[in-house]
Enzyme design. Structure first.
Site, short mmCIF file in Angstrom:
data_model
loop_
_atom_site.label_atom_id
_atom_site.label_comp_id
_atom_site.label_asym_id
_atom_site.label_seq_id
_atom_site.Cartn_x
_atom_site.Cartn_y
_atom_site.Cartn_z
N ASP A 76 0.74 -1.37 0.24
CA ASP A 76 0.12 -0.05 -0.21
C ASP A 76 0.99 1.34 0.01
O ASP A 76 0.84 2.40 -0.39
CB ASP A 76 -1.14 -0.13 0.99
CG ASP A 76 -2.17 -1.32 0.88
OD1 ASP A 76 -2.05 -1.86 -0.22
OD2 ASP A 76 -3.19 -1.05 2.39
N TYR A 101 2.34 1.98 -3.66
CA TYR A 101 1.08 2.56 -4.47
C TYR A 101 0.49 3.06 -4.02
O TYR A 101 0.77 4.90 -5.34
CB TYR A 101 0.24 1.21 -4.29
CG TYR A 101 -1.84 1.95 -4.95
CD1 TYR A 101 -1.52 1.49 -6.19
CD2 TYR A 101 -2.22 3.06 -3.85
CE1 TYR A 101 -2.48 2.40 -6.87
CE2 TYR A 101 -3.35 3.04 -4.83
CZ TYR A 101 -3.63 2.59 -6.81
OH TYR A 101 -4.73 3.20 -7.33
N ASP A 102 0.28 4.09 -2.93
CA ASP A 102 0.39 5.72 -2.49
C ASP A 102 1.62 6.47 -2.64
O ASP A 102 1.40 8.15 -3.03
CB ASP A 102 0.28 6.40 -0.24
CG ASP A 102 -1.15 5.30 -0.69
OD1 ASP A 102 -1.65 4.71 -1.24
OD2 ASP A 102 -0.66 4.99 1.08
N LEU A 109 -10.68 8.55 -2.13
CA LEU A 109 -9.82 9.30 -1.30
C LEU A 109 -8.74 9.52 -1.40
O LEU A 109 -7.54 8.95 -1.79
CB LEU A 109 -9.83 8.94 0.10
CG LEU A 109 -11.39 9.18 0.76
CD1 LEU A 109 -10.93 8.37 2.24
CD2 LEU A 109 -12.34 9.96 0.54
N GLU A 124 -12.56 8.65 11.56
CA GLU A 124 -13.19 7.28 11.94
C GLU A 124 -12.32 6.61 10.94
O GLU A 124 -11.16 7.32 9.75
CB GLU A 124 -14.25 7.41 11.19
CG GLU A 124 -14.54 7.44 9.18
CD GLU A 124 -16.14 7.42 8.41
OE1 GLU A 124 -16.89 7.50 9.54
OE2 GLU A 124 -16.25 7.33 8.18
N ARG A 154 -17.53 -2.11 -5.16
CA ARG A 154 -17.81 -0.44 -5.82
C ARG A 154 -16.87 -0.34 -7.03
O ARG A 154 -17.15 0.20 -8.52
CB ARG A 154 -16.40 -0.36 -5.14
CG ARG A 154 -15.82 1.53 -5.52
CD ARG A 154 -14.83 2.47 -4.68
NE ARG A 154 -13.46 2.02 -4.63
CZ ARG A 154 -12.69 2.65 -4.37
NH1 ARG A 154 -12.44 3.26 -3.64
NH2 ARG A 154 -11.56 1.71 -3.92
N TYR A 190 -20.17 4.06 6.70
CA TYR A 190 -19.87 4.92 6.98
C TYR A 190 -20.82 6.28 5.83
O TYR A 190 -19.82 7.44 5.66
CB TYR A 190 -18.45 5.02 6.36
CG TYR A 190 -17.70 4.80 5.10
CD1 TYR A 190 -17.99 4.91 5.30
CD2 TYR A 190 -17.17 3.09 5.82
CE1 TYR A 190 -17.69 4.42 3.47
CE2 TYR A 190 -16.68 2.72 4.42
CZ TYR A 190 -16.58 3.01 3.09
OH TYR A 190 -16.76 2.26 2.23
N LYS A 219 -3.03 8.75 6.81
CA LYS A 219 -3.03 6.57 6.56
C LYS A 219 -2.04 7.12 7.57
O LYS A 219 -1.35 7.59 8.13
CB LYS A 219 -1.60 6.40 4.44
CG LYS A 219 -2.96 6.92 3.95
CD LYS A 219 -4.17 6.33 3.72
CE LYS A 219 -3.85 4.68 3.51
NZ LYS A 219 -3.43 4.49 1.87
N CYS A 265 16.34 -16.59 -21.51
CA CYS A 265 16.51 -17.08 -22.47
C CYS A 265 17.71 -16.54 -23.47
O CYS A 265 17.93 -16.47 -24.37
CB CYS A 265 15.15 -16.64 -23.18
SG CYS A 265 15.21 -14.78 -24.25
N CYS A 271 14.45 -6.97 -21.51
CA CYS A 271 15.21 -8.48 -22.72
C CYS A 271 15.30 -7.77 -23.36
O CYS A 271 13.89 -7.90 -23.87
CB CYS A 271 14.57 -10.23 -22.38
SG CYS A 271 14.94 -11.12 -22.96
N CYS A 278 10.97 -15.12 -25.73
CA CYS A 278 11.44 -14.93 -24.30
C CYS A 278 10.05 -15.86 -23.85
O CYS A 278 9.35 -14.81 -23.87
CB CYS A 278 12.05 -13.96 -23.71
SG CYS A 278 12.39 -14.13 -22.26
#
Length: 702
Positions: free
Chosen positions: A41, A44-45, A91, A124, A147, A235, A323, A420, A435, A441
């Site tokens: 995560d 990714y963030d 978000l 929350e 979602r 929520y 986060k 390869c 490569c 390959c």
């Protein structure tokens, strides 16, 4: 190591945004659709954060398919689709206290509030589960959906109906139409019990509670879902026919009265200081909770302010996710191995002594590229610190050099592909080694085939990785076009162990069903580097048919010719290539990868063979918006009285207009407030329509 955003040149920014768009889109599919993320995560963030920072500095290069405008991934096959009447957006993220304070300050500026004005927010815990929407009509539960990509999700009504926490009927009076939104999750205790049973029955264990919850909810047999103790926290809401409550907290209280579970840890904070204090309190208590959370969500409490603040791209301006820092552990890096991907990218992977991080045992970590290994001086045998944020594969963040053993070996990046033996090259200004073997390959060939049959491409059921690998080994499939000739091997397949008559018949039927495909899915299925779903859609709209696409790309490849050797050249060399570069979301970098693909005659041959076996539907013409301001270019200058310029810009963009910061011949309207200055003068000189604030307000409501 990536160049700091503030030092990027315009062309570099444009190229990196294209790469980030593709990379983030692929990770979205792995996370939202396949429940099998390949990065943490936190990683990714950071990708999204860099994308947002580059777009902030170079707004003229914001792409229509930008990750900042996308949510999740398209719904998977197996369930009917449900279109959300109100989009389920994502978000924005805050990573530290400064980001949180900036969030509160942005709200004040946008709403033109006094600096002393208190902004109350609902705070929350952010549950690490699967987002769902529950639709009620006349008090009765009628539809439940995931979602998905935020616009369309999967219809999982039957599965959600097995959950005791979801009321089949609302108690008391409620709006005629009411959509409640929340997060389905598994407690840590339930997750452990499920994995124990799966181990006893010889089934693969789930990687983490989030994957287990998603897998449980997406069962085609709802009786299996009923056996899994899924739970829910609600929520938010989507479509409602009548208002209920003036604040966010009012509505949460009403939802609780109706029988929906609301997290008891939710509360209100009056300012950024109280919000940060709340965040620290929950963080300190995180491991005492029986469910996974990865941060805190803050939402402006006043609903009238939420309405004014509105949305930007994929996220509301009135909410943000603060986060938690990634969890860390210390272990030993035993060996570095190389993985070869579909596009030939060589990715180094750290093989670790297994260690528990955040409740999950991990044994591998990504090392990204050769520069990362060199920068951190990572060696085989080193003691390292790894971090994980709710995912399976973590990252190595630091080497404990004081614990380095004399036998620790410096890793030498291979000059030849481990699959390869083809030459490995690294393009100028790129961090990735690749490569050069292409379809020769085996790793690239297998990964390309996996991509070709994946859900968002040809979506052929029954052709998993093991089957494809077996077909490759027996020379049944040499390239993707051969898939549609498998029927000639029917007798051989029926004789193979594990292939009964029914499974062979099902496979052949699945292949036959996919002989007809849309142009955008066809382009995406080819697996061209940097060409994701959004790019494929733009290309399909522009070229209209597969024949025109193939002929024009071959022409563009011939035009680019020897000039391709100049890395990232900005010199256009012909009409076909010039046009390709100027398609929305493409640009020179992606165009170069497309023409490089079509310069390989083996690729052209397999496409022609493929077109002889299938039917590619022509793309429908693009439909433009109906707003009078759609596609108009607007410039705001000076101080506005009725709203901030940021709010005015948001309104314009909602109506389909493009807002820029400078006046040119392409500008349609210049809206002037007080102290307008040189932009108003230039507009008059160019003969562009100049609007007062009041005239703008009238036009925006037409």
């Amino acid at each position: 190591m990536k160049k700091p955003v503030e030092k990027l040149l315009k062309e570099e920014a444009k190229e990196e945004l294209a790469v980030l768009s593709k990379e983030i889109s692929e990770h979205d599919v792995r996370y939202y659709q396949k429940n099998a993320p390949s990065i943490s995560d936190a990683e990714y963030d950071l990708l999204r954060k860099r994308n947002d920072e580059i777009e902030g500095r170079f707004p003229e290069h914001v792409r229509k398919n930008s990750p900042s405008r996308q949510v999740g991934a398209a719904p998977s096959a197996g369930f009917t689709k449900v279109r959300h009447s109100v989009p389920m957006l994502s978000l924005g993220n805050a990573f530290d206290e400064t980001d949180v304070k900036d969030f509160f300050e942005r709200i004040k500026r946008f709403l033109n509030l006094d600096q002393n004005e208190q902004i109350e927010v609902v705070a929350e815990p952010k549950i690490d589960g699967l987002s769902i929407a529950l639709r009620y009509e006349k008090g009765k539960f009628v539809t439940g959906a995931t979602r998905g990509d935020g616009i369309e999700g999967e219809n999982v009504t039957a599965n959600l109906g097995t959950m005791r926490e979801i009321p089949p009927e609302i108690k008391g009076s409620a709006p005629t139409v009411l959509e409640i939104r929340g997060e389905v999750y598994l407690s840590r205790g339930a997750f452990e019990n499920i994995n124990k049973m799966r181990k006893i029955h010889g089934e693969p264990e789930f990687a983490n509670p989030r994957n287990a919850a998603a897998g449980s909810l997406r069962q085609l047999d709802s009786t299996i879902t009923a056996k899994r103790p899924l739970q829910l926290f609600t929520y938010a809401w989507g479509e409602v026919s009548e208002d209920f409550g003036l604040t966010h907290s009012d509505r949460l209280l009403q939802m609780k009265k109706w029988g929906f579970p609301v997290n008891p840890l939710s509360g209100t904070c009056n300012n950024s200081v109280e919000a940060i204090t709340y965040h620290q309190k929950i963080l300190n208590n995180r491991h005492n909770l029986d469910y996974d959370i990865d941060g805190i969500v803050y939402k402006v409490n006043r609903l009238d302010w939420q309405q004014r603040l509105g949305f930007v791209s994929r996220a509301p301006r009135w909410a943000i996710a603060h986060k938690f820092p990634a969890e860390k552990a210390t272990t030993v890096l035993n060996k570095i191995t190389i993985q070869v991907g579909r596009t030939g990218a060589l990715t180094p992977v750290a093989n670790l002594t297994p260690v528990t991080v955040g409740g999950v045992v991990v044994s591998r970590a990504t090392l990204h590229n050769a520069d990362e290994i060199k920068r951190k001086d990572i060696r085989e045998g080193d003691t390292v610190i790894i971090q994980r944020a709710g995912d399976v594969i973590p990252q190595v963040i630091e080497v404990l050099t004081e614990k380095r053993v004399p036998t620790a070996k410096i890793f030498l990046f291979p000059k030849n592909c481990p699959e390869c033996n083809s030459q490995v090259v690294r393009a100028e200004n790129e961090a990735v080694h690749r490569c050069t073997g292409g379809l020769l390959c085996p790793a690239q060939k297998l990964e390309r085939l996996k991509h070709f049959v994946s859900r968002n491409a040809f979506d052929i059921e029954g052709l998993g990785g093991k089957h494809l690998e077996g077909f490759l080994n027996h020379n049944i499939i040499k390239n993707p076009a051969d898939i549609f000739n498998i029927r000639t091997y029917t007798k051989f397949l029926r004789s193979r162990e594990g292939w009964g008559d029914k499974s062979v018949d099902n496979l052949l039927a699945s292949i036959e069903e996919r002989r007809k495909i849309s142009l955008e899915r066809f382009i995406f299925a080819l697996g061209i580097r940097q060409v994701g779903q959004a790019n494929s859609k733009q290309l399909a709209f522009h070229y209209h048919s597969a024949d025109i696409w193939l002929q024009t790309m071959q022409k563009a490849a011939r035009e680019r010719g020897s000039n391709r050797g100049e890395q990232k050249s900005t010199e256009f060399v012909g009409e076909a290539f010039d046009t390709l570069c100027n398609i929305e979301g493409v640009g020179i970098s992606i165009a170069d990868d497309i023409v490089l693909f079509f310069s390989e005659q083996e690729n052209v041959r397999f496409i022609k063979d493929l077109l002889d076996s299938i039917m590619v539907e022509d793309a429908a013409p693009k439909v433009e918006g109906s707003s009078t301001l759609s596609e108009k270019v607007i410039v705001f200058t000076g101080s506005l009285k009725k709203m901030s310029r940021a709010e005015a810009k948001a309104v314009a963009e909602t109506l389909g207009a493009k807002v820029t910061g400078s006046v040119s011949q392409n500008t349609d309207y210049v809206v002037v407030g007080t102290d307008a200055g040189s932009k108003a003068k230039k507009a008059i000189e160019l003969g562009i329509t100049v609007l007062s604030e009041q005239e703008w307000l009238v036009l925006s409501k037409e």
